[in-house]
Design an enzyme around this catalytic site. Structure first.
Site, PDB file in Angstrom:
ATOM      1  CE  LYS A 142      33.159  45.237  22.968  1.00 52.03           C
ATOM      2  NZ  LYS A 142      34.445  44.799  23.251  1.00 52.03           N
TER       3      LYS A 142
ATOM      4  CB  CYS B 159      33.257  39.166  27.968  1.00 56.02           C
ATOM      5  SG  CYS B 159      31.926  39.422  26.811  1.00 56.02           S
TER       6      CYS B 159
ATOM      7  NE  ARG C 155      39.334  40.205  29.696  1.00 57.59           N
ATOM      8  CZ  ARG C 155      38.364  40.820  29.018  1.00 57.59           C
ATOM      9  NH1 ARG C 155      37.098  40.564  29.281  1.00 57.59           N
ATOM     10  NH2 ARG C 155      38.662  41.678  28.082  1.00 57.59           N
ATOM     11  N   PRO C 156      43.327  40.342  35.081  1.00 55.73           N
ATOM     12  CG  PRO C 156      45.562  39.739  35.388  1.00 55.73           C
ATOM     13  CD  PRO C 156      44.300  39.291  34.728  1.00 55.73           C
ATOM     14  CB  ILE C 157      43.250  46.006  36.080  1.00 54.44           C
ATOM     15  CG1 ILE C 157      42.733  46.057  37.516  1.00 54.44           C
ATOM     16  CG2 ILE C 157      42.141  45.660  35.117  1.00 54.44           C
ATOM     17  CD1 ILE C 157      41.805  47.259  37.766  1.00 54.44           C
TER      18      ILE C 157
ATOM     19  NE  ARG D 166      29.654  43.592  26.890  1.00 49.41           N
ATOM     20  CZ  ARG D 166      30.872  43.139  27.122  1.00 49.41           C
ATOM     21  NH1 ARG D 166      31.060  41.863  27.328  1.00 49.41           N
ATOM     22  NH2 ARG D 166      31.890  43.943  27.179  1.00 49.41           N
TER      23      ARG D 166
ATOM     24  NE  ARG E   5      38.715  43.381  31.029  1.00 49.01           N
ATOM     25  CZ  ARG E   5      39.406  43.178  32.122  1.00 49.01           C
ATOM     26  NH1 ARG E   5      38.799  42.899  33.256  1.00 49.01           N
ATOM     27  NH2 ARG E   5      40.707  43.254  32.114  1.00 49.01           N
TER      28      ARG E   5
ATOM     29  CD  GLN F  94      51.884  44.949  34.210  1.00 51.83           C
ATOM     30  OE1 GLN F  94      52.755  45.746  33.877  1.00 51.83           O
ATOM     31  NE2 GLN F  94      52.059  44.093  35.211  1.00 51.83           N
TER      32      GLN F  94
END
Ligand code: EPU
Length: 417
Positions: free
Chosen positions: A22, A116, A121-123, A396, A92, A125
């Site tokens: 996945k 989920c 959950r930061p992005i 999922r 996500r 980077q």
């Protein structure tokens, strides 16, 4: 609303064949956007996340068709339509649209990802990488707008080892001018899979699977055919289920090396393991030793197997400590396991698990891997029927879960309520 009903207490027996990964699939599908001609992806898992991705690509003007587990994507007529809402919110991994569309069109607007949400959950980077490549990044009412006159290769050091950021930067950098170096890159097998596809499309990526990835940008990429690697998390989940039910299961179509951290822990607990070239046999035993497990970035123990492993450790003698150093609070399965009689307490990043048999209960999955943990827990229960809600999360990540488990002798069924 659907539930999974489990009448447990039966050892799993037989063979289960693992489908494509996945977490590769949902990066490989957007990667196809970077090509100017048809990409065929073989061995795709048939999952709701993959279906959503197909919807996203069609909305942008790609032609998508299916032949069994193969997806044919013709991206030649794609345009970079703004996608602030809609299907991107269900997923996500829609963040990979940022790297792919930025790479091909130098501009895109994508809504912040869904999926989920077991913790923030930061992005940051990902954004840091895009900016280093020359993009201007703005947040417009919850949608990220990326724009670059020109993408230029850069040296990017990731402050956090991130699978998503490594892949996303790789996607954009394949169409940037000049060389990009990603330092402190994630090393997961899915990253190598994406690099393999991109290289087959004409990209030049070296070092995927190590902490330094070098990318020489290309002005154009072409179509190709690629077969996705087996899903190591799905395989690990069946391995854990086989051990938890004291079964005997051949997990087929796996790359045993991808599962080394899990295999080592199972052996330490006393589970019987036979490793073959492309399969692993798991032989359950009447009793297991307690072990300590630390979920880390690859090649450490996978955080995605941390929740299923919690369920197995309820079946071990004594006290096990399971810590997650990737996510600080991925323990939404614990209160549900406690409802089933488990003796677990969470302290900071760790779950302290005292071996204890479980009982049937009505429980609810709050995310994909929590769902897998609850199914495994239900399979160990000797009496009564466990009802697991939140099936949409499980769908999922696990295709054919009910069919596979039934073929292994489990008494599991879906019930619409
Ligand atoms: N992180 C940051 N900033 C970033 C990116 C990540 O602080 O910009 C932090 C995260 O909060 C986390 C850690 O870094 O603490 C690692 O996150 P990573 O970026 O590696 O995770 P991801 O790419 O968002 C993928 C999988 C997850 C899997 C993780 C770790 C996909 C779509 N998701 O997420 O899979 O847990 O890598 O291996 O590939 C799952 O399959 O159930 C699942 C959640």
């Amino acid at each position: 609303m659907e539930k999974l009903m489990i009448s447990g207490g039966r050892p799993l027996q037989g063979t289960v064949t693992i489908s494509g990964a996945k977490n590769s699939a949902i990066a490989l599908i957007p990667a196809a956007i970077l090509a100017e001609s048809e990409v065929i992806l073989d061995n795709l898992p048939l999952l709701s996340d993959v279906a959503v991705y197909s919807e996203i690509l069609e909305e942008l003007g790609a032609t998508v068709s299916w032949d069994g587990n193969s997806m044919r994507i013709d991206p030649s007529h794609i345009i970079s339509l703004p996608m602030p809402n809609g299907p991107v919110k269900k997923l996500r991994a829609s963040y990979y649209m940022m790297g792919a569309l930025l790479g091909r069109f130098k501009e895109t607007t994508i809504g912040l990802p869904g999926g989920c949400n077991f913790e923030p959950r930061p992005i940051d980077q990902h954004i840091k990488g895009f900016e280093a490549l020359g993009a201007t990044v703005t947040n417009e009412h919850g949608a990220i707008h990326l724009h670059a006159k020109e993408l230029k290769g850069a040296k990017i050091y990731l402050d956090v080892v991130s699978v998503g950021a490594t892949i996303n930067i790789m996607l954009a950098a394949t169409r940037a001018k000049g060389s990009t170096i990603i330092e402190n890159a994630a090393k997961e097998p899915e990253i190598i899979d994406v690099a393999t596809l991109l290289n087959s499309m004409g990209a030049s990526i070296k070092g995927a699977g190590t902490e330094t990835i070098r990318i020489e940008g290309k002005s154009e990429l072409h179509g190709c055919r690629h077969s996705i690697i087996p899903d190591r998390i799905q395989a690990g989940t069946y391995m854990i289920a086989a051990a938890a039910t004291r079964g005997n299961v051949l997990i087929d179509n796996v790359i045993p090396k991808h599962l080394e951290a899990l295999t080592a822990k199972l052996i330490e607990m006393g589970v019987g393991i036979e490793e073959l070239d492309e399969s692993i046999r798991v032989i359950g035993k009447p009793s297991y030793e307690h072990v300590d497990v630390k979920a880390l970035v690859y090649p450490g123990f996978a955080t995605d197997l941390q929740s299923p492993m919690t369920s197995l450790l309820t079946q071990a003698q004594g006290v096990s400590v399971l810590s997650d150093f990737v996510y600080s609070n991925r323990f939404k399965h614990v209160p549900e396991l406690i409802r089933m009689g488990a003796k677990i307490r969470v302290e900071g990043r760790s779950a302290i698990i005292e071996g204890h048999s479980l009982n049937a209960a009505k429980v609810k999955a709050a995310d994909l891997r929590a769902g897998a943990a609850l199914v495994i827990a239900g399979l160990t229960v000797e009496e009564g029927v466990t009802e697991v809600g939140g099936v949409e999360f499980i769908d999922r990540g696990y295709d054919n879960l009910v069919t596979n488990l039934r073929e292994l002798g489990a008494d599991v069924w879906r019930q619409t309520l």
